[in-house]
Design an enzyme around this catalytic site. Structure first.
Site, PDB file in Angstrom:
ATOM      1  N   PRO A 316      -6.901   9.013  17.116  1.00 23.80           N
ATOM      2  CG  PRO A 316      -8.681  10.136  18.111  1.00 23.80           C
ATOM      3  CD  PRO A 316      -8.173   9.672  16.788  1.00 23.80           C
ATOM      4  CG  LEU A 317      -4.502   5.205  18.441  1.00 24.67           C
ATOM      5  CD1 LEU A 317      -3.234   4.727  17.744  1.00 24.67           C
ATOM      6  CD2 LEU A 317      -5.606   4.169  18.324  1.00 24.67           C
ATOM      7  CD  GLN A 370     -11.147  11.679  20.400  1.00 18.24           C
ATOM      8  OE1 GLN A 370     -10.722  10.928  21.269  1.00 18.24           O
ATOM      9  NE2 GLN A 370     -11.625  11.239  19.238  1.00 18.24           N
ATOM     10  CB  CYS A 403     -15.045   7.089  24.191  1.00 19.12           C
ATOM     11  SG  CYS A 403     -14.101   6.189  25.450  1.00 19.12           S
ATOM     12  CE  LYS A 443     -12.598   7.580  16.371  1.00 16.44           C
ATOM     13  NZ  LYS A 443     -13.269   6.614  17.252  1.00 16.44           N
ATOM     14  CG  HIS A 474     -15.129   2.312  15.042  1.00 19.42           C
ATOM     15  ND1 HIS A 474     -13.853   2.006  14.651  1.00 19.42           N
ATOM     16  CD2 HIS A 474     -15.604   1.213  15.672  1.00 19.42           C
ATOM     17  CE1 HIS A 474     -13.560   0.772  15.038  1.00 19.42           C
ATOM     18  NE2 HIS A 474     -14.616   0.272  15.659  1.00 19.42           N
ATOM     19  N   GLY A 516     -12.333   1.110  10.930  1.00 23.29           N
ATOM     20  CA  GLY A 516     -12.582  -0.268  11.314  1.00 23.29           C
ATOM     21  C   GLY A 516     -11.916  -1.282  10.422  1.00 23.29           C
ATOM     22  CG  ASP A 517     -12.302  -4.572  11.045  1.00 20.31           C
ATOM     23  OD1 ASP A 517     -11.850  -4.563  12.205  1.00 20.31           O
ATOM     24  OD2 ASP A 517     -13.480  -4.863  10.775  1.00 20.31           O
ATOM     25  NE  ARG A 540      -8.875  -3.530  16.213  1.00 21.12           N
ATOM     26  CZ  ARG A 540      -9.424  -4.708  15.928  1.00 21.12           C
ATOM     27  NH1 ARG A 540      -9.095  -5.777  16.633  1.00 21.12           N
ATOM     28  NH2 ARG A 540     -10.299  -4.823  14.955  1.00 21.12           N
TER      29      ARG A 540
END
Length: 675
Positions: A316-317, A370, A403, A443, A474, A516-517, A540
């Site tokens: 979710p972004l 979310q 968050c 999350k 995360h 992550g990454d 990302r």
């Protein structure tokens, strides 16, 4: 090929720089890489769907005598709230506004009292000319790139602004256009004379968006008249019961540091005060047996099982993770999608903007919503409303415990819940009850503060005691943000802790995703193998290159061409117009969100330009040129170029319209003229 004097040796570039081949590097005053985009700033200033939920920008100390936050008046604080207060994207409307009823061929009940025009001829004469979305085959890889969209190709009727050569993206998908004469692609359906019944029948099953809450139920929420029997009973059950016989216990938090001080164990509100005080002081290290949290495993047998192993998951972004972007990622291989984070109090207040975040496209085969909140009395009722309104069109609800945004954290929501295990347990169990068959996922991050990770203690409880159906972690703390790489060794530790607990309790394992990454197929599968997660939630990486899902599915690195990337931009435009609308307002909303997406996608360095693979998400790119002018344009950090790319598909932007990036490090040529 760059000329000899413009070449730069890759070996002269500092560590952490993308290893671009020498022939594509451009010489500047020094061979330093371009500024690394500030993802922390973007996250702090995230504004979900224009709701203005950005983080407050507290003044830096010593900023030329500016007032500190605490010394500002209430009016000044309201004006400054949100890091991106300068980012205003007002609706762009037609100069002469046509009545919606008349635009769709109906009579207006208001007659002369209607404040909109009923004169179709006058409206069409004043309306901008029809748009036409060109096909990528019409573009070249060098200037001027595309066809001239300023000329009307085939005038129709007596209005030169109507172009019969255009195609309405909404009509093409669903067989009708709800915007009528207001549509900026009017020539694509005004001449049809009748709606396409075949397309309409197909669209009824596959084309129309889902999850619309009715106006009447929104009114009930606003008036606090929406029936919530499950949440009401649960909140009553967990309400502290004061004991009449026992004298009240006074809890003195100031004496906790005194040697030998042992407070009596209070009840009721005093006990909640003890719990919350200790949670803040210990990070939940000493509350594992708290009386007000479940002490036996809670598994809801009626829940639908989530079989997610091996599936790809788009995180979710905020802002960019809207429905059109999710459609694009689904087309490129995303299996699981989740709407933008919604705030539980706003859902319960009947906010139209908040409820728009649950909208789902039929192509999203596994879709979740979310929710963020800070107390059971807002999150449990929100869960019940979601379950009652959309029992068959939401596959899971995700509780946000990760968050890091200050505005959310300081309210006790998001990652703040990781330091309040007692409260978190009550929330998870209550939401599970309220959701019925719908699974609840959680999350979180590794922890709140660096050096004080506590996810390895929380996650086994979430999985076995409180009964969550899936979890995502995360690999960074809230404090860390993006300053260092994600800690996948710790993610592995958390996965192992959950599995041990599941075996001890003889419970079926639930899916666990890490995050992550992940930026390439090699990255993705390497992280899965190393940590034991069932998959990686991509955030990302998907913003910078949405085709990462194709790479993961096909286990390859895709040297995508500039024309292929342009094809994806055209898809996004098509999806955006279907979602935001094909009228003037919808066209420019699509333009705005396309520019938001390009503010991340420009950061992609084509892998054909790299000396070594795979690419790394945190490597900074030096100034470089692409293999052709189109590829160079798509890599431009200039926000004006992102607007130009939007104009290649949506025509010239209105004079009243402008685009400001989320944070200035995303665009070196911004409105202040910095080069």
């Amino acid at each position: 090929m760059a000329s000899g004097e413009n070449k730069v040796k890759t070996s002269t570039l500092p560590p952490g720089t993308a290893p671009i081949k020498a022939e594509f590097l451009l010489q500047r005053s020094s061979p330093q890489p371009l500024a690394n985009p500030d993802d922390d700033a973007a996250e702090r200033g995230a504004q979900s769907s224009g709701r203005g939920t950005g983080d407050r920008a507290d003044p830096e100390p010593g900023t030329g005598g500016k007032k500190s936050w605490k010394n500002k008046s209430k009016a000044e604080k309201r004006a400054q709230r949100g890091q991106n207060t300068g980012r205003r994207f007002g609706k762009v409307r037609d100069e002469l506004e046509l009545c919606w009823r008349v635009a769709n061929g109906a009579a207006c009940d208001l007659g002369t009292e209607c404040r909109f025009s009923h004169d179709i001829d006058a409206y069409l004469a004043a309306k901008p000319q029809d748009l036409r979305i060109p096909y990528v085959s019409e573009f070249s890889e060098s200037l001027p790139f595309g066809p001239d969209l300023s000329a009307v190709s085939k005038p129709h009727l007596r209005h030169p602004n109507v172009d019969t050569a255009t195609q309405c993206p909404i009509f093409a998908e669903v067989g009708e256009c709800r915007y009528g004469y207001k549509c900026r692609f009017l020539g694509g359906h005004v001449q049809e004379g009748s709606e396409d019944e075949t397309k309409k029948a197909h669209a009824a099953l596959t084309g129309h968006e889902m999850n619309f809450i009715g106006a009447e139920n929104q009114k009930r929420l606003r008036a606090k008249r929406y029936p919530l029997p499950i949440a009401t009973q649960y909140l009553r059950d967990i309400e502290p019961k004061p004991t009449k016989s026992a004298p009240p216990v006074v809890f003195d938090a100031s004496r906790l540091d005194e040697p030998g001080y042992t407070p009596e164990v209070p009840t009721g509100e005093a006990k909640m005060e003890v719990d919350e005080t200790l949670e803040k002081r210990t990070g939940d290290q000493n509350l594992e047996a708290a009386e007000d949290t479940p002490d036996v495993p809670v598994r809801f047998s009626e829940k639908k099982r989530l079989n997610w192993k091996g599936k790809t998951y788009l995180a979710p972004l905020t802002t960019v993770g809207n429905l059109p972007f999710r459609r694009l990622c689904v087309k490129l291989g995303a299996d699981i999608t989740c709407g933008e984070m919604g705030l539980a109090p706003s859902f319960l207040a009947g906010s139209r903007e908040e409820w728009s975040l649950v909208r789902r496209h039929p192509s999203e085969t596994m879709f979740g919503v979310q929710v963020a909140g800070n107390k059971p009395n807002v999150l449990v009722p929100t869960a019940e409303v979601l379950a009652k309104e959309f029992p068959n069109t939401i596959d899971f609800v995700d509780l946000n415990c990760g968050c890091p945004i200050d505005l959310v954290f300081k309210a006790g929501s998001g990652s703040a819940l990781m330091d309040a295990a007692g409260k978190l347990g009550r929330i998870v169990v209550g939401m599970q009850k309220a959701l019925g068959e719908i699974p609840l996922t959680v999350k979180m991050r590794t922890g709140v503060k660096d050096g004080k990770n506590n996810a390895h203690k929380l996650m086994p409880r979430v999985a076995t005691e409180w009964g969550a159906s899936a979890m995502t972690i995360h690999g960074r703390t809230r404090q860390q943000r993006y300053t260092r790489l994600a800690d996948w060794d710790y993610i592995k530790q958390c996965v192992e802790a959950v599995k041990v607990k599941e075996e001890e309790e003889d419970l079926a394992p639930i899916p666990i995703f890490g995050g992550g990454d992940a930026f390439s197929s090699q990255d993705y599968w390497g992280k899965v193998d190393h940590s034991g997660v069932d998959g990686v939630m991509i955030a990302r990486g998907a913003l910078i290159k949405p085709w990462v899902f194709t790479e993961v599915k096909e286990r390859r690195e895709w040297d995508i061409s500039a024309r292929e990337r342009l094809d994806l931009i055209r898809d996004y435009v098509d999806f955006g117009l279907n979602h935001f609308g094909s009228d003037t307002t919808g066209v420019n909303a699509t333009r705005r969100y396309l520019c938001e997406a390009l503010s991340f996608q420009y950061r992609y360095v084509p892998i054909g330009l790299l000396e070594t693979l795979p690419p790394k998400i945190n490597e900074r790119a030096p100034a470089f040129k692409g293999r052709n002018e189109l590829e160079t344009l798509l890599a431009s950090p200039d926000s004006n170029d992102w607007v130009k790319i939007s104009e290649m598909f949506l025509g010239p932007s209105p004079a009243s319209w402008s685009f400001t990036p989320k944070h200035k490090s995303n665009a070196y040529n911004n409105e202040e003229g910095q080069g």
